[in-house]
Design a protein around this motif. Structure first.
Motif, PDB file in Angstrom:
ATOM      1  N   ARG A  56      40.239  44.671  55.467  1.00  0.00           N
ATOM      2  CA  ARG A  56      40.297  45.479  56.582  1.00  0.00           C
ATOM      3  C   ARG A  56      39.192  45.471  57.517  1.00  0.00           C
ATOM      4  N   ILE A  57      39.290  45.480  58.819  1.00  0.00           N
ATOM      5  CA  ILE A  57      38.364  45.198  59.854  1.00  0.00           C
ATOM      6  C   ILE A  57      37.646  46.639  60.269  1.00  0.00           C
ATOM      7  N   ASN A  58      36.398  46.615  60.524  1.00  0.00           N
ATOM      8  CA  ASN A  58      35.889  47.898  60.896  1.00  0.00           C
ATOM      9  C   ASN A  58      35.409  47.738  62.319  1.00  0.00           C
ATOM     10  N   VAL A  77      31.942  45.364  71.975  1.00  0.00           N
ATOM     11  CA  VAL A  77      32.532  45.553  70.586  1.00  0.00           C
ATOM     12  C   VAL A  77      33.482  46.272  70.545  1.00  0.00           C
ATOM     13  N   ILE A  78      34.517  46.270  69.736  1.00  0.00           N
ATOM     14  CA  ILE A  78      35.625  47.222  69.620  1.00  0.00           C
ATOM     15  C   ILE A  78      35.889  47.664  68.212  1.00  0.00           C
ATOM     16  N   TYR A  79      36.245  49.087  68.177  1.00  0.00           N
ATOM     17  CA  TYR A  79      36.318  49.678  66.872  1.00  0.00           C
ATOM     18  C   TYR A  79      37.551  49.564  66.362  1.00  0.00           C
ATOM     19  N   TRP A  80      38.063  48.892  65.276  1.00  0.00           N
ATOM     20  CA  TRP A  80      39.467  48.291  64.887  1.00  0.00           C
ATOM     21  C   TRP A  80      40.440  49.717  64.855  1.00  0.00           C
ATOM     22  N   SER A  81      39.867  50.603  64.190  1.00  0.00           N
ATOM     23  CA  SER A  81      41.012  51.570  64.031  1.00  0.00           C
ATOM     24  C   SER A  81      41.449  52.467  65.278  1.00  0.00           C
ATOM     25  N   VAL A  82      40.577  52.574  65.963  1.00  0.00           N
ATOM     26  CA  VAL A  82      40.591  53.519  67.111  1.00  0.00           C
ATOM     27  C   VAL A  82      40.908  52.570  68.526  1.00  0.00           C
ATOM     28  N   GLY A  83      40.710  51.424  68.410  1.00  0.00           N
ATOM     29  CA  GLY A  83      40.641  50.460  69.780  1.00  0.00           C
ATOM     30  C   GLY A  83      39.780  50.601  70.817  1.00  0.00           C
ATOM     31  N   VAL A 139      28.047  43.948  82.028  1.00  0.00           N
ATOM     32  CA  VAL A 139      29.605  43.639  81.821  1.00  0.00           C
ATOM     33  C   VAL A 139      30.418  44.783  82.305  1.00  0.00           C
ATOM     34  N   LYS A 140      30.049  45.915  82.207  1.00  0.00           N
ATOM     35  CA  LYS A 140      30.881  47.164  82.303  1.00  0.00           C
ATOM     36  C   LYS A 140      31.600  47.090  83.805  1.00  0.00           C
ATOM     37  N   GLY A 141      32.804  47.482  83.708  1.00  0.00           N
ATOM     38  CA  GLY A 141      33.622  47.157  84.995  1.00  0.00           C
ATOM     39  C   GLY A 141      34.279  45.943  85.107  1.00  0.00           C
ATOM     40  N   ARG A 142      33.735  44.942  84.391  1.00  0.00           N
ATOM     41  CA  ARG A 142      34.220  43.645  84.677  1.00  0.00           C
ATOM     42  C   ARG A 142      34.960  43.003  83.586  1.00  0.00           C
ATOM     43  N   PHE A 143      34.604  43.293  82.299  1.00  0.00           N
ATOM     44  CA  PHE A 143      35.119  42.725  81.237  1.00  0.00           C
ATOM     45  C   PHE A 143      35.798  43.848  80.411  1.00  0.00           C
ATOM     46  N   THR A 144      36.897  43.366  79.590  1.00  0.00           N
ATOM     47  CA  THR A 144      37.819  44.366  79.119  1.00  0.00           C
ATOM     48  C   THR A 144      38.028  43.685  77.543  1.00  0.00           C
ATOM     49  N   ILE A 145      37.609  44.362  76.612  1.00  0.00           N
ATOM     50  CA  ILE A 145      38.032  44.175  75.159  1.00  0.00           C
ATOM     51  C   ILE A 145      39.119  44.617  74.515  1.00  0.00           C
ATOM     52  N   THR A 146      39.986  43.721  74.148  1.00  0.00           N
ATOM     53  CA  THR A 146      41.230  44.404  73.353  1.00  0.00           C
ATOM     54  C   THR A 146      41.316  43.844  72.046  1.00  0.00           C
ATOM     55  N   ARG A 147      42.484  44.311  71.317  1.00  0.00           N
ATOM     56  CA  ARG A 147      42.675  43.606  69.962  1.00  0.00           C
ATOM     57  C   ARG A 147      44.351  43.834  69.704  1.00  0.00           C
ATOM     58  N   LYS A 193      48.002  40.850  64.358  1.00  0.00           N
ATOM     59  CA  LYS A 193      47.536  39.499  64.491  1.00  0.00           C
ATOM     60  C   LYS A 193      45.998  39.484  64.041  1.00  0.00           C
ATOM     61  N   ASN A 194      45.446  40.509  64.014  1.00  0.00           N
ATOM     62  CA  ASN A 194      43.910  40.472  63.517  1.00  0.00           C
ATOM     63  C   ASN A 194      43.161  39.627  64.627  1.00  0.00           C
ATOM     64  N   THR A 195      43.728  39.702  65.845  1.00  0.00           N
ATOM     65  CA  THR A 195      42.947  39.108  66.865  1.00  0.00           C
ATOM     66  C   THR A 195      42.303  39.836  68.001  1.00  0.00           C
ATOM     67  N   MET A 196      41.327  39.321  68.910  1.00  0.00           N
ATOM     68  CA  MET A 196      40.367  39.957  69.537  1.00  0.00           C
ATOM     69  C   MET A 196      40.485  39.151  70.870  1.00  0.00           C
ATOM     70  N   TYR A 197      40.497  40.063  72.104  1.00  0.00           N
ATOM     71  CA  TYR A 197      40.372  39.546  73.242  1.00  0.00           C
ATOM     72  C   TYR A 197      39.176  39.723  74.325  1.00  0.00           C
ATOM     73  N   LEU A 198      38.764  38.997  75.152  1.00  0.00           N
ATOM     74  CA  LEU A 198      37.827  39.557  76.121  1.00  0.00           C
ATOM     75  C   LEU A 198      38.382  39.023  77.479  1.00  0.00           C
ATOM     76  N   GLN A 199      38.792  39.802  78.395  1.00  0.00           N
ATOM     77  CA  GLN A 199      39.133  39.607  79.554  1.00  0.00           C
ATOM     78  C   GLN A 199      38.116  39.696  80.547  1.00  0.00           C
ATOM     79  N   MET A 200      37.501  38.649  81.065  1.00  0.00           N
ATOM     80  CA  MET A 200      36.403  38.592  81.829  1.00  0.00           C
ATOM     81  C   MET A 200      36.806  38.220  83.366  1.00  0.00           C
TER      82      MET A 200
END
Length: 122
Positions: A30-32, A50-56, A64-72, A76-83
């Motif tokens: 499990r990922i927290n 940071v991204i909270y896995w269960s709720v996303g 970085v607010k407004g410029r970066f987006t974190i997703t998961r 695949k248990n994979t995380m992304y950062l769109q910059m």
């Protein structure tokens, strides 16, 4: 053993975009949460997002607010950062972090990737 592998870094001009990925491997029960940190030369490592896995939902540093987006991708248990709208001050080595369990009844532990370099320069 859990391993994290970052990819997607590189050289980009100011105003440009990059997408970082953090792939996990190994036995994860499990990922927290997972997060991106960065460290520029001569500076301390800082939290980017940071991204909270269960709720996303993602939480971001003010810089970085407004410029970066974190997703998961849960499957695949994979995380992304769109910059987007990258600035020279975003130049740093970007690290992936996971707060995860390897088995039921185990304790949550921190895992780190090796980092991927992002350079924003004209």
């Amino acid at each position: 053993q859990v391993q994290l592998v970052e990819s997607g870094g590189g050289l980009v001009q100011p105003g440009g975009s990059l997408r970082l990925s953090c792939a996990t491997s190994g036995s994860i029960f499990r990922i927290n949460k997972m997060g991106w940190y960065r460290q520029a030369p001569g500076k301390e490592r800082e939290l980017v997002a940071v991204i909270y896995w269960s709720v996303g939902n993602g939480v971001y540093a003010d810089s970085v607010k407004g410029r970066f987006t974190i997703t998961r991708d849960n499957a695949k248990n994979t995380m992304y950062l769109q910059m987007n709208s990258l600035k020279p001050e975003d130049t740093a080595n970007y690290y992936c972090n996971a707060d995860a369990l390897v088995a039921a009844g185990a304790r949550y532990r921190d895992y780190w990737g090796q980092g991927t370099q992002v350079t924003v320069s004209s």
